[in-house]
Write a protein that holds these residues in place. Sequence first.
Motif, PDB file in Angstrom:
ATOM      1  N   ILE A   3       0.869  -1.175   0.000  1.00  0.00           N
ATOM      2  CA  ILE A   3       0.000   0.000   0.000  1.00  0.00           C
ATOM      3  C   ILE A   3       0.906   1.225   0.000  1.00  0.00           C
ATOM      4  O   ILE A   3       1.737   1.390   0.890  1.00  0.00           O
ATOM      5  CB  ILE A   3      -0.932  -0.006   1.227  1.00  0.00           C
ATOM      6  N   ASN A   4       0.748   2.065  -1.017  1.00  0.00           N
ATOM      7  CA  ASN A   4       1.577   3.266  -1.132  1.00  0.00           C
ATOM      8  C   ASN A   4       0.964   4.385  -0.296  1.00  0.00           C
ATOM      9  O   ASN A   4       0.158   5.174  -0.763  1.00  0.00           O
ATOM     10  CB  ASN A   4       1.708   3.675  -2.602  1.00  0.00           C
ATOM     11  N   HIS A   5       1.360   4.444   0.956  1.00  0.00           N
ATOM     12  CA  HIS A   5       0.832   5.427   1.914  1.00  0.00           C
ATOM     13  C   HIS A   5       1.151   6.837   1.410  1.00  0.00           C
ATOM     14  O   HIS A   5       2.281   7.113   1.030  1.00  0.00           O
ATOM     15  CB  HIS A   5       1.474   5.190   3.282  1.00  0.00           C
ATOM     16  N   ARG A  11       4.268   0.670   1.882  1.00  0.00           N
ATOM     17  CA  ARG A  11       4.270  -0.091   3.130  1.00  0.00           C
ATOM     18  C   ARG A  11       3.640  -1.455   2.869  1.00  0.00           C
ATOM     19  O   ARG A  11       2.720  -1.578   2.065  1.00  0.00           O
ATOM     20  CB  ARG A  11       3.453   0.608   4.227  1.00  0.00           C
ATOM     21  N   SER A  13       1.166  -4.466   3.460  1.00  0.00           N
ATOM     22  CA  SER A  13      -0.224  -4.465   3.943  1.00  0.00           C
ATOM     23  C   SER A  13      -0.357  -5.073   5.338  1.00  0.00           C
ATOM     24  O   SER A  13      -1.365  -4.850   6.013  1.00  0.00           O
ATOM     25  CB  SER A  13      -1.135  -5.199   2.960  1.00  0.00           C
ATOM     26  N   PHE A  16      -1.360  -2.809   8.135  1.00  0.00           N
ATOM     27  CA  PHE A  16      -2.688  -2.212   8.085  1.00  0.00           C
ATOM     28  C   PHE A  16      -3.758  -3.212   8.500  1.00  0.00           C
ATOM     29  O   PHE A  16      -3.569  -4.411   8.432  1.00  0.00           O
ATOM     30  CB  PHE A  16      -3.004  -1.736   6.659  1.00  0.00           C
ATOM     31  N   HIS A  59      -3.866   2.226   9.514  1.00  0.00           N
ATOM     32  CA  HIS A  59      -2.431   1.949   9.623  1.00  0.00           C
ATOM     33  C   HIS A  59      -2.083   1.665  11.083  1.00  0.00           C
ATOM     34  O   HIS A  59      -1.481   2.471  11.786  1.00  0.00           O
ATOM     35  CB  HIS A  59      -1.621   3.125   9.076  1.00  0.00           C
ATOM     36  N   SER A  65      -2.987   6.249  10.889  1.00  0.00           N
ATOM     37  CA  SER A  65      -3.834   7.018   9.986  1.00  0.00           C
ATOM     38  C   SER A  65      -4.874   6.107   9.330  1.00  0.00           C
ATOM     39  O   SER A  65      -4.719   4.891   9.276  1.00  0.00           O
ATOM     40  CB  SER A  65      -2.986   7.693   8.903  1.00  0.00           C
ATOM     41  N   LEU A  67      -6.927   5.348   5.789  1.00  0.00           N
ATOM     42  CA  LEU A  67      -6.761   5.529   4.350  1.00  0.00           C
ATOM     43  C   LEU A  67      -7.984   5.028   3.605  1.00  0.00           C
ATOM     44  O   LEU A  67      -8.648   4.093   4.049  1.00  0.00           O
ATOM     45  CB  LEU A  67      -5.543   4.749   3.847  1.00  0.00           C
ATOM     46  N   VAL A  81      -4.585   5.583  -3.363  1.00  0.00           N
ATOM     47  CA  VAL A  81      -4.586   5.595  -1.899  1.00  0.00           C
ATOM     48  C   VAL A  81      -4.653   7.054  -1.459  1.00  0.00           C
ATOM     49  O   VAL A  81      -3.828   7.868  -1.876  1.00  0.00           O
ATOM     50  CB  VAL A  81      -3.318   4.927  -1.312  1.00  0.00           C
ATOM     51  N   LEU A  83      -5.701   9.798   2.021  1.00  0.00           N
ATOM     52  CA  LEU A  83      -6.011   9.912   3.444  1.00  0.00           C
ATOM     53  C   LEU A  83      -7.518  10.037   3.599  1.00  0.00           C
ATOM     54  O   LEU A  83      -8.170  10.817   2.887  1.00  0.00           O
ATOM     55  CB  LEU A  83      -5.322  11.132   4.055  1.00  0.00           C
TER      56      LEU A  83
END
Length: 95
Positions: A3-5, A11, A13, A16, A59, A65, A67, A81, A83
């Motif tokens: 997952i491209n935060h 990051r 997965s 998360f 996260h 956070s 997402l 992805v 916020l």
Amino acid sequence: MIINHPLLGPRDSAEFTYMGDAKLIDRPDPDSDTAAKDFYEYGYLRDNPAGWHDELWFHEAGDRSWLVVTRNTVTHEISDVRLARDVARSRGRSK
């Protein structure tokens, strides 16, 4: 799955927790005439789509956070992805 935060970059997965459909951002109006029905549907009825779907991810093992991840539920490909706070603000949910 990676997952491209938006703030921290790519990051795993495993950091998360999947929290459900991103439609949960759009809570019903408690003052509406159909509030009881709307909250029942909000709390208990869920779609189970095959294909592209907006999902909430938390996260948990990172910056804590929320997402909104647009993911293909068949191939697990991620196209976007964002916020969750930015998505909520764009829908008028907070200031």
